[in-house]
Design an enzyme around this catalytic site. Structure first.
Site, PDB file in Angstrom:
ATOM      1  N   LYS A  82       0.827  -1.205   0.000  1.00  0.00           N
ATOM      2  CA  LYS A  82       0.000   0.000   0.000  1.00  0.00           C
ATOM      3  C   LYS A  82       0.866   1.261   0.000  1.00  0.00           C
ATOM      4  O   LYS A  82       0.471   2.297  -0.517  1.00  0.00           O
ATOM      5  CB  LYS A  82      -0.896  -0.029   1.239  1.00  0.00           C
ATOM      6  CG  LYS A  82      -2.031   0.957   1.233  1.00  0.00           C
ATOM      7  CD  LYS A  82      -2.976   0.634   2.373  1.00  0.00           C
ATOM      8  CE  LYS A  82      -4.059   1.659   2.553  1.00  0.00           C
ATOM      9  NZ  LYS A  82      -4.946   1.293   3.663  1.00  0.00           N
ATOM     10  N   ASP A 203      -6.887   7.604  13.262  1.00  0.00           N
ATOM     11  CA  ASP A 203      -6.651   6.315  12.615  1.00  0.00           C
ATOM     12  C   ASP A 203      -5.170   6.116  12.333  1.00  0.00           C
ATOM     13  O   ASP A 203      -4.616   6.675  11.389  1.00  0.00           O
ATOM     14  CB  ASP A 203      -7.466   6.279  11.304  1.00  0.00           C
ATOM     15  CG  ASP A 203      -7.290   4.973  10.533  1.00  0.00           C
ATOM     16  OD1 ASP A 203      -6.495   4.119  10.961  1.00  0.00           O
ATOM     17  OD2 ASP A 203      -7.959   4.812   9.490  1.00  0.00           O
TER      18      ASP A 203
END
Lengths: 616, 230
Positions: A82, A203
């Protein structure tokens, strides 16, 4: 309860799944009635490691099977991909210090990883993870899955989003929506609670950090501001710990292992394990066994916190900026939600609590909440959930290059999407037939400090004296945060043709080519995959039986029983290299049957031992 | 990346018939212009004017709570999430309409952007080039301010208190201008007739130019002070 479902067939009510495509782990979820649920793998795991390996047999395996190959085949096994999505090789020099991958020549606009001669792009690698999730979902739900919502870090730029969408297409999934991860988390969190007020979602995942501030009102989830860092996460913490272990080992063993892929992966596992334990224990032992030698050291939480202090602090500035952009003070934030595995670290929780002056929510599993939210968003799209709506924003300003290398902003960051802007362009030379528009993303003033998105070439302009032509260009960011550009000649009213040259990422043609190739190879791949999976299963049982033969229970077996096990063992070893997966599975079954008594007696003695309170 | 779509298909000046059911007129010509066909309830090509879109009078003073309520209500009706399974054309209108909705909300909720929008739509030129003209009553103060800024740039930090003082005076000037704007907004909204409104708009344009000029001064001093680490 008691929902009566009618299957009309066709696309009208096809199920849409929600996918959290994470740096470290990925999950797929769906809405079961009114409850979002994570779909487990056939083995019962809820998390699928975002790891892909290109095997000796020439097929891709993903998830747990690929994790198994990480130490054996480190040069062919990709993790944390990613971090490479939507980037060129010059962007990822720092990341590549962490990731031991070979990069092929010509990776300026799309990175090509060299897996023992097989060249793959990050979207292709991610597609393998998505395929694994798709298969798990299909097996679990008993239906074909072709549509999905996929989550991305809120701070992902256009190219990173597009790369994620490409990965979906390559995996045979129509990506109906890209949802920002913190926003998805808020959906899962705010579901059926009738929450109102201002919520901050913090997050911190494996590779990215996001902060989003939302207003929840009557089922509307309106993002007020978002900020973050797309290269900040648990990976950076692992890197710190690894550096220490490698240095210790260099001193103790007199050997520098940092170039040894296999050793590095072994050490990586060990430090990650230690990191996890430190979230609950005040001190742990890092233990690495490699090449017949053992390295051990104690790590206290105190030292660990000193080591990661600056990483945690790097998350706080984006939080402050998000509050400033939302025009809010910490006192006005009603609730804070934690997302991502790294928020299990006590120091992170402490820092978040101190900043927002409120105790963060931890009741939802930080690994699962994003996938659950994606499932809710999927149900919003399918129409199964009607009273909720997400209004998200674009994380980065969008602008065009103007005179002197300066960026003129057209759509500002934190604008609710879809958003648009219109700008009129003209020619500067007599008879000029095209105009090139350079589009950038970022907050800085100069072109060189922003991220180049694409060059749009307005072509076939009627040749007229300079300044006579007026072309109106419309920039539109859709609900996925992806840009499209259209142009119109104001004099003729005609639609103006625009050629798009993306600065990073694959072109549509490249993606289609990849899809065609994968179809051609699909059958071949499928057979090879089945063989591969059978062998992985065989490896597991072979090594288990090997271990069992050293157990006391082995010697309690009768002569015949032992002979039967050995025969079955031999049978499986013979079948192992067969290209027919059924043969291998057959022998696995036989060995399994032959070792049943052995397994039971081992289990019994383990229970007896445990009851005695002795550790085994 | 960035697939190309045919967007920006303009709503015809008169929109007599619904693109789906063919009945017409799809909505009454009188405002408010409905976003949906009055016969089959299908989404129509959206109008680009923010006030008509929100079904609000063309006023410079707006009730922000009402604006937000309308924004949420229209979002529920128009957002692409609601059209995932609609026909391609309706999906396109949904995207178009939601972009206008969001752009409009952003502009209308901010008094300055709202006023600039009304000015632009009324044909006034509100170009940035005018920001270079120093408002005459500020000439002297701006001259000294710029001298001090230059000294700061060359490393003389003794001018910082003077700059901070100027900054404070600019900020209070801005507050004064905002009150002035509010009064003009009310005057505009109450004015009878197009000519009377234009006269007020012309004054508002001048106030906005002055405001922009002073804002830039504040931004500049902030930038220089940050750059100096002061």
């Amino acid at each position: 309860m008691g929902t009566f479902q009618i299957d009309f067939g066709g696309a009208a009510n096809k199920r849409i799944v929600g996918i959290d495509l994470g740096t470290t782990n990925s999950l797929v979820a769906y809405l079961d009635g009114v409850t979002p649920k994570v779909i487990p793998t056939p083995e019962g795991d809820r998390l699928v490691p975002s790891i892909v390996s290109y095997t000796d047999e020439g097929v891709f395996v993903a998830g747990e099977a690929a994790r198994g190959l990480q130490i054996q085949r480190p040069e062919r096994t990709v993790y944390s991909v990613k971090r490479l999505m939507g980037r060129g090789v010059d962007d990822v020099r720092d990341d590549l210090k962490l990731l031991p991958f070979q990069i092929a020549e010509g990776s300026e606009s799309v990175i090509r990883l060299d897996l023992g001669g097989k060249l793959v792009t990050p979207p292709e690698v991610s597609a393998q993870v998505l395929l694994e999730l798709k298969r798990n979902a299909e097996a679990h739900l008993g239906e074909e899955i072709t549509q999905a919502v996929i989550t991305v870090p809120a701070y992902f730029n256009d190219a990173q989003r597009q790369a994620t969408k490409d990965a979906g297409r390559l995996a045979g999934l129509e990506v109906l929506r890209l949802v920002n991860e913190p926003t998805a988390a808020s959906l899962a969190y705010g579901l059926d609670k009738r929450k109102e007020g201002i919520v901050a979602v913090y997050d911190l995942g494996g590779g990215t950090f996001d902060i989003s501030i939302l207003r929840l009102q009557e089922g509307i989830f309106e993002v007020l501001a978002t900020n973050g860092d797309t290269r900040l996460g648990g990976d950076d913490i692992d890197e710190r710990l690894m550096a220490i272990a490698l240095e210790d080992i260099a001193t103790e063993w007199g050997e520098n292992l940092s170039g040894n892929l296999e050793a590095v992966q072994t050490i990586r596992r060990a430090v990650i394990e230690a990191k996890h334990q430190l979230s609950t224990l005040p001190k742990v032992a890092i233990s690495v066994r490699y090449g017949g030698r053992v390295y051990q050291r104690e790590l206290t939480r105190e030292l660990f916190e000193q080591l990661i202090q600056d990483i945690v602090e790097r998350t706080l500035q984006p939080c402050r900026e998000a509050m400033r952009d939302a025009n809010l003070t910490p006192e006005q934030i009603d609730e804070v939600v934690l997302v991502g595995g790294s928020t299990r670290i006590p120091l992170v929780r402490k820092a978040v609590e101190a900043l927002f002056k409120t105790k963060p929510h931890t009741e939802l599993n930080p690994d699962e909440v994003v996938a659950l939210g994606a499932a809710v968003q999927a149900a919003i799209l399918s129409g199964d959930v009607q009273d909720q709506l997400l209004l998200d924003v674009t994380p980065l300003s969008l602008g065009i290059e103007t005179m002197g290398g300066v960026v003129t902003k057209l759509i500002h960051r934190n604008s609710t999407i879809p958003a648009s802007a219109t700008e009129t362009f003209t020619t500067s030379v007599d008879g000029q037939k095209n105009v090139l528009i350079h589009v950038l993303q970022g907050e800085r003033e100069l072109v060189k400090d922003c991220r180049s998105l694409a060059r749009f070439d307005l072509k076939d302009i009627d040749p007229l004296p300079a300044g006579m032509t007026r072309i109106e260009v419309r920039f539109l960011i859709d609900a996925n945060g992806i840009l499209s550009v259209t142009a119109r000649d104001l004099r003729t009213g005609r639609q103006q043709s625009v050629e798009v040259k993306p600065s990073y990422g694959l072109t549509d043609e490249q993606v289609e080519q990849m899809i065609r190739e994968s179809f051609e190879r699909a059958e071949e791949d499928f057979a090879a995959r089945q063989v591969r999976e059978a062998r992985v299963e065989a490896d597991n049982i072979l090594s288990a039986v090997e271990k069992a033969r050293a157990n006391a229970a082995w010697f309690d077996l009768s002569e015949e029983e032992r002979a039967a096990v050995d025969a079955a063992l031999n049978g499986l070893q013979m079948a192992y290299h067969s290209e027919d997966h059924r043969l291998i599975l057959d022998q696995i079954e036989k060995l399994d049957a032959a070792t049943r008594t052995l397994a039971e007696s081992m289990m019994n003695s383990a229970v007896r031992q445990a009851l005695k309170g002795t550790k085994i | 990346m960035s697939e190309l779509r045919i967007l920006g298909e303009q709503a015809p000046a008169e929109h007599p018939h619904c693109w789906r059911c063919g009945n017409g007129p799809a909505h009454e010509h009188a405002e408010p212009v409905s976003l949906f066909c009055q016969f089959c309830n299908t989404l129509q090509p959206p109008v680009a004017d923010y006030f008509s879109f929100f079904d609000l009078p063309r006023h410079l003073s707006l009730d922000l709570a009402e604006l937000q309520r309308k924004f949420y209500a229209l979002s529920r009706l128009l957002h692409p999430d609601r059209y995932t399974r609609a026909a391609e054309r309706e999906r396109r209108y949904s995207l178009e309409a939601t972009a206008i909705l969001n752009d409009g909300y952003r502009v209308l909720r901010d008094p300055v952007e709202r006023a600039e929008y009304v000015l632009r739509e009324a044909g006034f030129d509100i170009g940035e080039q005018r920001t270079r003209d120093v408002p005459p009553e500020l000439l002297e103060e701006v001259f000294e301010f710029n001298m001090a800024l230059d000294e700061l740039k060359s490393g003389d930090e003794t001018v910082v208190p003077q700059l901070m003082e100027s900054r404070a005076s600019f900020v209070s000037l801005l507050a004064e201008i905002d009150r002035e704007l509010d009064a003009h907004f009310a005057e505009h909204d109450g004015a009878a007739g197009r000519e009377a409104r234009r006269a007020v708009l012309e004054r508002i344009r001048k106030i906005l130019n002055r405001r922009r000029y002073i804002r830039n001064l504040v931004a500049e001093v902030d930038r220089q002070l940050t750059a100096q680490g002061a």
